[in-house]
Design a protein around this motif. Structure first.
Motif, PDB file in Angstrom:
ATOM      1  N   ASN A  22     -41.230  16.727   0.534  1.00 38.16           N
ATOM      2  CA  ASN A  22     -40.939  15.821  -0.590  1.00 38.16           C
ATOM      3  C   ASN A  22     -41.507  14.420  -0.414  1.00 38.16           C
ATOM      4  O   ASN A  22     -41.069  13.470  -1.072  1.00 38.16           O
ATOM      5  CB  ASN A  22     -39.432  15.713  -0.833  1.00 38.16           C
ATOM      6  N   GLU A  56     -49.488  10.401 -14.127  1.00 40.03           N
ATOM      7  CA  GLU A  56     -49.380  11.589 -13.274  1.00 40.03           C
ATOM      8  C   GLU A  56     -49.141  11.158 -11.816  1.00 40.03           C
ATOM      9  O   GLU A  56     -49.700  10.166 -11.340  1.00 40.03           O
ATOM     10  CB  GLU A  56     -50.667  12.414 -13.364  1.00 40.03           C
ATOM     11  N   GLN A 114     -45.811   7.662  -9.449  1.00 40.24           N
ATOM     12  CA  GLN A 114     -45.915   7.589 -10.916  1.00 40.24           C
ATOM     13  C   GLN A 114     -45.611   6.169 -11.389  1.00 40.24           C
ATOM     14  O   GLN A 114     -44.638   5.560 -10.936  1.00 40.24           O
ATOM     15  CB  GLN A 114     -44.946   8.571 -11.578  1.00 40.24           C
ATOM     16  N   LYS A 165     -47.880  12.810  -7.534  1.00 36.57           N
ATOM     17  CA  LYS A 165     -47.915  13.959  -6.620  1.00 36.57           C
ATOM     18  C   LYS A 165     -46.852  13.773  -5.528  1.00 36.57           C
ATOM     19  O   LYS A 165     -46.554  12.653  -5.111  1.00 36.57           O
ATOM     20  CB  LYS A 165     -49.284  14.113  -5.958  1.00 36.57           C
ATOM     21  N   HIS A 166     -46.291  14.949  -5.053  1.00 34.82           N
ATOM     22  CA  HIS A 166     -45.405  14.918  -3.886  1.00 34.82           C
ATOM     23  C   HIS A 166     -45.551  16.250  -3.125  1.00 34.82           C
ATOM     24  O   HIS A 166     -46.092  17.228  -3.663  1.00 34.82           O
ATOM     25  CB  HIS A 166     -43.954  14.673  -4.289  1.00 34.82           C
ATOM     26  N   VAL A 179     -43.807  11.376  -1.265  1.00 34.43           N
ATOM     27  CA  VAL A 179     -44.573  10.979  -2.452  1.00 34.43           C
ATOM     28  C   VAL A 179     -46.010  10.708  -2.041  1.00 34.43           C
ATOM     29  O   VAL A 179     -46.275   9.812  -1.229  1.00 34.43           O
ATOM     30  CB  VAL A 179     -43.955   9.732  -3.120  1.00 34.43           C
ATOM     31  N   ASP A 182     -46.688  15.906 -10.218  1.00 38.32           N
ATOM     32  CA  ASP A 182     -45.625  15.422 -11.119  1.00 38.32           C
ATOM     33  C   ASP A 182     -46.293  15.065 -12.446  1.00 38.32           C
ATOM     34  O   ASP A 182     -47.025  14.079 -12.536  1.00 38.32           O
ATOM     35  CB  ASP A 182     -44.938  14.201 -10.502  1.00 38.32           C
TER      36      ASP A 182
END
Length: 575
Positions: free
Chosen positions: A339, A331, A345, A333-334, A341, A317
């Motif tokens: 989906n 920044e 963020q 991530k997922h 996490v 992300d």
């Protein structure tokens, strides 16, 4: 028992009694003493014995001759014994000045008659130093003509016709007229030899006055019909293969490289594909991606790749940078499949504006201001505005037509202002009796209606004691009138117009200009008031309080007051 009394100087030598005196003609009938007399000068009678003075001794009170400006006395007489006035002295009126023989002063000009001066007939007698100056009618000189040469017009600049002016008073006698610029003219064009395979060339002409009056103008245009032909070259055809495209035959120009016949791409024939089936991975086993190969050349077209166990499929992300007005994100991530996490963020605070200041200084005709600009987002705003400065003029120069001109002294301006020499009434009496008159003055340019002009004093300073200084230029002038009197004027001007003054202002100028003089401030109705000044560090200073026109001065004020927009001061030599 009564004393028989033996008097001596009014005192008894027997009983020491003092005689009471019974006066008769100044002698005591009792003790025979003589009265010492104490005369009353008003009546001439003794205050002690009442005997009247016989005025046997008198003295002459000398006559005093009258002068032009001072009264005299007739001869008188008084008694030197009792001081009584016997013949009273009478006042003799002052004679007044008399002027008969006038002498021309040689000061006529091209625009005005000169003057002539006469001394009082008693000049040098009784302290008389009075003179009178009047216009010497008919002495005005003729103009001294000078030719103002004509200026030839050029292609781009206007010219002038011949004119005339007076070399003495600078009056324009024949005004020069503007001659219009001729403009460029182009006739003969010469080919420049610059045609190509794709465009006509050019041709250039010089102005018919090239090299005259600074003309360097040329004009270039298209030379129609001069374009050249292409030099053709064949671009060979290329046959396609399974993996590479081919080309059709084409043509281009060997000189300008222009494509005359464009080569078209012939598509590659392509492989004869065979599918290599994919092997799906599991959670614990790897798989293979789908592949391809050519049935003709056996080339691997799509290589099968090892597919690892699925696990999580991370997706980044992207971070979002904060701005001056909006928050950002770090920044994260997922997993693209489930989906989940993997990295949260976080919010990044707004940066806020970071302004830098750029000052724009005021000029004579434009105001100043400061521009604040953000170094990150270019947002800006304007503040701290400053009013325009206005023009700052030096000395005004008469134009000979009732106007005067002056150049702005501020660096980089150079504007030439112009003002009419409007005269203001100044209650300053010049001369006496029938010859007395009231002066008129233009305080901005220093011109007076007697033909004289006050010079600008540059080393001057004005300070506000009460109130504020007007937003203009101080104009303090000093000079000698035609009758020899010294005069000083002061005002504030903006663009050649006098400003309204109000409040208490202090003025300073070089002390040497006032040395040996008493200052007399001229009132609205012609009255004069002594104006004191102080001297410190070579500068003389005095204070004036300005009152609006139409208002009454404050009689209780200890500061010298001026009604109106300018002050007029007479300088009288110290005797």
């Amino acid at each position: 028992m009564n004393c028989a009394h033996d008097w001596a100087d009014g005192v008894c030598t027997i009983c020491e009694s003092t005689c009471a005196h019974d006066w008769a003609d100044g002698v005591c009938t009792i003790c025979e003493s003589t009265c010492a007399h104490d005369y009353d000068p008003a009546t001439g009678v003794c205050r002690i014995c009442k005997l009247a003075c016989s005025h046997g001794k008198t003295a002459v009170d000398a006559a005093v001759a009258a002068t032009c400006t001072a009264t005299g006395l007739t001869e008188g007489k008084h008694c030197t014994v009792c001081q009584k006035v016997i013949v009273k002295q009478q006042t003799v009126n002052a004679k007044g000045h008399e002027f008969k023989v006038y002498t021309y002063n040689g000061d006529a000009s091209c625009t005005a008659d000169g003057t002539e001066t006469a001394r009082c007939v008693r000049y040098g007698t009784g302290g008389c130093k009075e003179t009178r100056t009047r216009t010497a009618v008919g002495t005005m000189k003729k103009h001294s003509e000078v030719i103002d040469a004509a200026v030839a017009a050029t292609c781009t600049e206007t010219g002038l016709t011949e004119g005339k002016h007076c070399s003495v008073c600078q009056t324009v006698l024949v005004k020069q007229q503007t001659v219009n610029a001729k403009g460029h003219e182009f006739e003969t064009y010469v080919y420049n030899g610059d045609a190509s395979c794709t465009a006509d060339g050019t041709e250039t002409a010089r102005c018919v006055r090239y090299g005259t009056g600074g003309c360097k103008e040329t004009r270039t245009r298209m030379a129609v019909g001069t374009m050249k032909k292409h030099s053709e070259v064949i671009d060979a055809a290329v046959a396609p293969t399974c993996t590479a495209t081919g080309l059709t035959q084409g043509k281009h120009c060997a000189v300008c490289k222009a494509v005359l016949v464009k080569q078209s791409v012939v598509p590659a024939k392509g492989h004869s594909e065979v599918i290599d089936a994919a092997v799906a991975p599991t959670c614990t086993e790897t798989g293979l991606t789908e592949g391809k190969h050519c049935a003709v050349c056996k080339a691997v077209l799509v290589k099968q790749q090892l597919v690892p166990a699925k696990g999580h499929s991370e997706v980044v992300d992207a971070a979002v940078a904060p701005t001056c007005t909006e928050t950002g994100l770090t920044e994260g991530k997922h997993c693209a499949v489930c989906n989940v996490v993997l990295l949260k963020q976080e919010i990044v605070p707004v940066l806020g504006h970071e302004y830098s200041a750029q000052k724009t200084l005021p000029s004579c005709v434009k105001g100043g201001y400061t521009t604040y600009t953000c170094s990150r987002c270019a947002d800006s705003y304007v503040a701290d505005r400053i009013a325009k400065l206005g023009h700052q003029y030096g000395e005004w120069t008469p134009n000979g037509d009732g106007t005067s001109s002056a150049t702005c002294l501020r660096e980089g301006c150079g504007y030439v202002g112009k003002t009419r020499c409007e005269l203001e009434r100044a209650s300053l009496s010049v001369g006496k009796g029938k010859g007395a008159r009231t002066l008129w003055i233009a305080p901005v340019t220093g011109e007076l209606n007697d033909g004289s002009r006050l010079e600008l004093v540059k080393e001057t300073v004005a300070l506000a004691v009460a109130g504020v200084l007007p937003e203009g230029n101080l104009v303090l002038r000093k000079g000698e009138l035609k009758n020899g009197e010294m005069l000083m004027s002061l005002c504030f001007e903006n663009d050649g117009q006098m400003l309204i003054l109000e409040g208490e202002l202090q003025f300073s100028l070089p002390a040497e200009l006032l040395e040996g003089y008493v200052l007399l401030l001229q009132g609205e109705k012609g009255e004069e008031t002594e104006l004191p000044f102080t001297v410190e560090d070579g500068m003389a200073s005095f204070t004036l309080e300005f009152v609006k026109e139409g208002e009454e001065p404050d009689v209780a004020s200890e500061t010298a007051q001026v009604v109106g927009r300018f002050a007029l001061i007479r300088l009288v030599p110290v005797e």
